[in-house]
Design an enzyme around this catalytic site. Structure first.
Site, short mmCIF file in Angstrom:
data_model
loop_
_atom_site.label_atom_id
_atom_site.label_comp_id
_atom_site.label_asym_id
_atom_site.label_seq_id
_atom_site.Cartn_x
_atom_site.Cartn_y
_atom_site.Cartn_z
N ASN A 18 33.17 -0.34 1.16
CA ASN A 18 32.34 -1.28 0.42
C ASN A 18 33.09 -2.61 0.31
O ASN A 18 34.09 -2.70 -0.41
CB ASN A 18 32.01 -0.72 -0.97
CG ASN A 18 31.07 -1.60 -1.76
OD1 ASN A 18 31.25 -2.81 -1.84
ND2 ASN A 18 30.07 -0.99 -2.37
N HIS A 20 32.46 -5.31 -1.17
CA HIS A 20 32.49 -5.91 -2.51
C HIS A 20 33.59 -5.27 -3.36
O HIS A 20 34.35 -5.98 -4.04
CB HIS A 20 31.14 -5.72 -3.21
CG HIS A 20 30.00 -6.33 -2.46
ND1 HIS A 20 29.83 -7.70 -2.34
CD2 HIS A 20 28.95 -5.78 -1.79
CE1 HIS A 20 28.73 -7.95 -1.64
NE2 HIS A 20 28.19 -6.79 -1.28
N LYS A 21 33.69 -3.94 -3.32
CA LYS A 21 34.73 -3.26 -4.10
C LYS A 21 36.12 -3.62 -3.58
O LYS A 21 37.04 -3.87 -4.36
CB LYS A 21 34.52 -1.74 -4.04
CG LYS A 21 33.37 -1.24 -4.88
CD LYS A 21 33.32 0.28 -4.88
CE LYS A 21 32.17 0.80 -5.74
NZ LYS A 21 32.15 2.28 -5.79
N ASP A 79 35.72 5.93 -8.15
CA ASP A 79 34.31 6.24 -8.20
C ASP A 79 33.80 5.67 -9.51
O ASP A 79 34.46 5.78 -10.55
CB ASP A 79 34.03 7.73 -8.11
CG ASP A 79 32.57 8.00 -7.76
OD1 ASP A 79 32.12 7.49 -6.72
OD2 ASP A 79 31.89 8.70 -8.52
N GLY A 163 25.44 -4.05 -6.82
CA GLY A 163 25.01 -2.88 -7.58
C GLY A 163 24.02 -3.26 -8.67
O GLY A 163 23.01 -3.92 -8.41
N LYS A 185 34.33 -11.72 -14.85
CA LYS A 185 33.96 -10.32 -14.61
C LYS A 185 35.21 -9.49 -14.28
O LYS A 185 35.38 -8.38 -14.80
CB LYS A 185 32.95 -10.20 -13.46
CG LYS A 185 32.56 -8.75 -13.18
CD LYS A 185 31.82 -8.58 -11.87
CE LYS A 185 31.62 -7.10 -11.56
NZ LYS A 185 31.02 -6.85 -10.25
N ARG A 191 36.32 -1.69 -13.92
CA ARG A 191 37.31 -1.54 -12.85
C ARG A 191 38.64 -2.16 -13.26
O ARG A 191 39.70 -1.62 -13.01
CB ARG A 191 36.76 -2.15 -11.57
CG ARG A 191 37.44 -1.68 -10.30
CD ARG A 191 36.61 -2.00 -9.06
NE ARG A 191 35.45 -1.13 -8.96
CZ ARG A 191 34.20 -1.56 -8.98
NH1 ARG A 191 33.92 -2.84 -9.07
NH2 ARG A 191 33.20 -0.68 -8.90
#
Length: 210
Positions: A18, A20-21, A79, A163, A185, A191
């Site tokens: 991913n 973005h992650k 996760d 998301g 953010k 996270r």
């Protein structure tokens, strides 16, 4: 694919494809320049383990241990997802596929808004949860958890994030995650909170590996 670390650096694989992650992790770990951060995109032949756990923690640990043992690398896996208590905890561990196995982020957000269309005020409370595990080729080293509380907006707002970010309003802010600046953010997210608990382990990697 073989990856050669730069002199004095330590390779750490982020067990995700991913973008973005991976980008968020790279940004949040920029103050640890000794880490040579890779992702599963650097290992195109690697086949990730199917998600079979019943909690964010179980899934993160399974991802990290499987990738670490298969790739013979130190691996960081996470996760995470959105939890709405009024929906009995949904979408939860199924956040990425809430509207179906091949659902897009937009599909998932539309389903969430539909499921919550009759909910008001406190019933729209929600929180993000993130579990991050770090594993070596020998096995699990540490697993941590972070949460971020807020509520679900009545409609999408903002163009940043991914998301459910355009629906999630963080407490103390009158903006969705998708409206907030990325730097904000990354300072207040689930996270970030989980990663902060892992920093001592990450900072000590150079001692563990040398």
């Amino acid at each position: 694919m073989m990856n050669t670390p730069s002199p004095g650096s330590i390779q750490l694989v982020i067990a995700s494809q991913n973008v973005h992650k991976v980008r968020e992790f790279r940004t949040m770990l920029k103050n640890l320049p000794q880490l040579d951060l890779l992702s599963l995109r650097d290992f195109p032949d690697y086949l990730p383990l199917p998600e079979t756990g019943s909690s964010f923690e179980e899934i993160a640990i399974a991802k990290a241990v499987h990738a670490a043992q298969t790739l013979q690398q130190w691996v960081l896996a996470e996760d995470s997802g959105l939890i709405v208590p009024a929906l009995a905890g949904a979408p939860g561990i199924f956040s990425a596929r809430y509207a179906g196995e091949n659902a897009t982020d937009l599909d998932n957000r539309k389903k969430l808004l539909e499921e919550m269309r009759h909910l008001l005020d406190d019933d729209r409370c929600a929180y993000y949860e993130c579990c991050i595990a770090i594993a070596s080729p020998e096995g699990l080293e540490k697993c941590v958890r972070g949460t971020c509380e807020g509520k679900i907006a009545l409609a999408e707002k903002g163009n940043n994030g991914f998301g459910y970010d355009s629906l999630f309003i963080k407490h103390e802010y009158n903006k969705t995650f998708a409206e907030l600046e990325e730097s904000i953010k990354n300072r207040v997210s689930h996270r970030r909170k989980a990663l902060d608990k892992l920093l001592p382990t990450l900072e000590s990697l150079n001692v563990l590996l040398h």
